[in-house]
Design a protein around this motif. Structure first.
Motif: not given
Length: 264
Positions: A125-136, A154-161, A170-173
């Motif tokens: 729902d927001s940029y911050d929400s995806n950034e928080r997912a990456i942080e977690l 992380k890969g999916r969150a980066y796509i979202n932003i 991340e997908f390569i990882n």
């Protein structure tokens, strides 16, 4: 010492089992734990009260909307974030930090971070929400560098932003840990497509179909690529194939409808 001599010694019984530390930091940590134990005991007693149980029984879960659950989740997440930031800011000895990390890893704490990150990703729902997912996810990886889910989320969150190059990394990882992971391959295809690298996206989707010739997501990805290329007939053919395997979502159906209109 003679037995009679023992009778002259005064023994002070311990009035508490509390352990005292020479380090003021460790003492503060110990005191905080004791405080939480006392608070938890009181809370559990309150929860066990007849009045509270009756309130729970009368509670209508259907009225407890998703938005309310999300708000509670946000509050709890902010509390956890504040706690982590506070602990990180303190001058804690390296051996204590390492002990904490080892303990969290042993208790599979990385999976808790993953569940929280996935919930954030689902909301999108927001940029911050995806950034928080990456942080977690980073916290999970710090505890377990082999956690495939962490890299994938992380890969999916980066796509979202719209940070497509980072998403591909991340997908390569993921593929480095599991070379046959189709979700990661699809993620790379999606990132390439959204980044405008349409030929590369097609190559990736085709690589998925060589492994699984009934991958609805791969056919849908190809359909979206051909729609972007303006090849509407081919796009419609692949949309139809994807939909025959698994119902398309509303966004994909909207693109399919536009392609059909272009053919009329």
């Amino acid at each position: 010492m003679k037995k009679s001599d023992w009778e002259d010694i005064d023994v002070n019984e311990r009035s508490t089992d509390k352990v005292f530390f020479e380090s003021s930091l460790l003492q503060n940590i110990s005191d905080s734990i004791d405080f939480l134990k006392e608070e938890a005991t009181g809370i559990l007693q309150d929860l066990d009260s007849t009045e509270f149980k009756q309130s729970i029984d009368e509670f209508d879960l259907e009225e407890f909307g998703e938005s309310t659950i999300d708000q509670i989740d946000d509050v709890l997440d902010e509390i956890y974030k504040f706690k982590d930031d506070y602990v990180s800011s303190q001058d804690i000895p390296d051996e204590v930090r390492e002990f904490s990390k080892t303990t969290k890893s042993f208790l599979n704490r990385d999976e808790i971070y993953i569940r929280k990150a996935y919930r954030r990703l689902e909301r999108n729902d927001s940029y911050d929400s995806n950034e928080r997912a990456i942080e977690l996810c980073d916290k999970a990886i710090d505890l377990n560098e082999f956690n495939i889910d962490a890299y994938y989320i992380k890969g999916r969150a980066y796509i979202n932003i719209k940070k497509y190059d980072l998403a591909i990394d991340e997908f390569i990882n993921v593929l480095a840990l599991d070379e046959d992971n189709l979700d990661a391959r699809l993620g790379i295809g999606d990132a390439n497509r959204l980044n405008g690298d349409l030929d590369d996206a097609l190559d990736v989707y085709n690589s998925v179909l060589r492994i699984d010739d009934e991958s609805s997501e791969a056919f849908k990805g190809k359909a979206l690529v051909y729609a972007d290329m303006g090849k509407y007939k081919r796009a419609c053919d692949y949309f139809r194939k994807a939909d025959s395997l698994s119902s398309l979502n509303d966004d994909s159906r909207d693109v399919w409808d536009l392609c059909m209109e272009k053919l009329d």
